[in-house]
Design a protein around this motif. Structure first.
Motif, PDB file in Angstrom:
ATOM      1  N   ALA A  10       0.861  -1.190   0.000  1.00  0.00           N
ATOM      2  CA  ALA A  10       0.000   0.000   0.000  1.00  0.00           C
ATOM      3  C   ALA A  10       0.893   1.234   0.000  1.00  0.00           C
ATOM      4  N   ILE A  11       0.702   2.090  -0.979  1.00  0.00           N
ATOM      5  CA  ILE A  11       1.496   3.319  -1.037  1.00  0.00           C
ATOM      6  C   ILE A  11       0.555   4.513  -0.993  1.00  0.00           C
ATOM      7  N   LEU A  12       0.875   5.456  -0.136  1.00  0.00           N
ATOM      8  CA  LEU A  12       0.040   6.656  -0.056  1.00  0.00           C
ATOM      9  C   LEU A  12       0.179   7.446  -1.354  1.00  0.00           C
ATOM     10  N   SER A  13      -0.865   8.162  -1.720  1.00  0.00           N
ATOM     11  CA  SER A  13      -0.872   8.839  -3.012  1.00  0.00           C
ATOM     12  C   SER A  13       0.336   9.768  -3.192  1.00  0.00           C
ATOM     13  N   PRO A  18       6.957  11.263  -6.114  1.00  0.00           N
ATOM     14  CA  PRO A  18       7.914  12.068  -5.345  1.00  0.00           C
ATOM     15  C   PRO A  18       8.529  13.177  -6.202  1.00  0.00           C
ATOM     16  N   ILE A  19       8.864  14.268  -5.545  1.00  0.00           N
ATOM     17  CA  ILE A  19       9.508  15.383  -6.246  1.00  0.00           C
ATOM     18  C   ILE A  19      10.989  15.326  -5.901  1.00  0.00           C
ATOM     19  N   LEU A  72       3.762  16.404   3.771  1.00  0.00           N
ATOM     20  CA  LEU A  72       5.078  16.367   3.118  1.00  0.00           C
ATOM     21  C   LEU A  72       5.925  15.314   3.810  1.00  0.00           C
ATOM     22  N   CYS A  73       6.669  14.564   3.030  1.00  0.00           N
ATOM     23  CA  CYS A  73       7.642  13.647   3.610  1.00  0.00           C
ATOM     24  C   CYS A  73       8.978  14.044   2.985  1.00  0.00           C
TER      25      CYS A  73
END
Ligand SMILES: Nc1ncnc2c1ncn2[C@@H]1O[C@H](COP(=O)(O)OP(=O)(O)OP(=O)(O)O)[C@@H](O)[C@H]1O
Length: 148
Positions: A10-13, A18-19, A72-73
């Motif tokens: 499962a990957i969050l949107s 990624p930037i 933000l991550c």
């Protein structure tokens, strides 16, 4: 032969797109869009004349032209300037909870927040609770409804 099924994670949107920080270059402060003069002055007092790439990326995506509300991550090497990146964003939204693994780190981050936004209350846990509450309910004076 038995077919091996690939496990899907499962990957969050926001993790799917990624930037890359590498596409950003450092910017001199006078070229940073929407930089409040008070924040520019605070950065200047701290001896910072430009933003590092990770800081430009966070600024662009949260405050500058690409701004919109979201999580933000930030993943970038140690010493690349993440603390300032998140604190410039936080003074804009005025509410932030920073969770750190040690009290020493929390004190270091508090120093950066306090330097760039002296009017905003900052508290680090495990001190006198009444003082912390007093700090957190401190409200900076708003000029024309805008606070950097
Ligand atoms: N824009 C800037 N201009 C000059 N120096 C800066 C700038 N931003 C941060 N620094 C300095 O670079 C050093 C590393 O910054 P900082 O500790 O914020 O990085 P970090 O990515 O948060 O590191 P860590 O992963 O260890 O927490 C600090 O000494 C900080 O004062």
């Amino acid at each position: 032969m038995m077919e091996v099924k690939k496990k899907s994670t499962a990957i969050l949107s926001w993790m799917r797109n990624p930037i890359g920080v590498r596409q950003f270059e450092g910017w001199p402060l006078n070229l940073v869009p929407c930089l409040d003069p008070r924040l520019e002055a605070a950065l200047d007092r701290m001896g910072f004349s430009s933003l590092f790439p990770v800081q430009v990326a966070v600024w662009q995506e949260t405050i500058g032209p690409g701004a919109f509300e979201r999580d933000l991550c930030i993943n970038s090497p140690t010493g690349s300037g993440k603390t300032l990146a998140l604190s410039t964003r936080s003074v804009k939204c005025l509410r932030a909870l920073v969770v750190l693994p040690t009290r020493d780190l929390a004190l270091q981050v508090k120093e950066v927040f306090a330097a760039i936004a002296p009017a905003v209350g900052v508290a680090v846990g495990r001190s006198w609770i009444a003082d912390e509450i007093a700090e957190l309910i401190k409200r900076p004076k708003l000029e024309a409804g805008i606070c950097y």
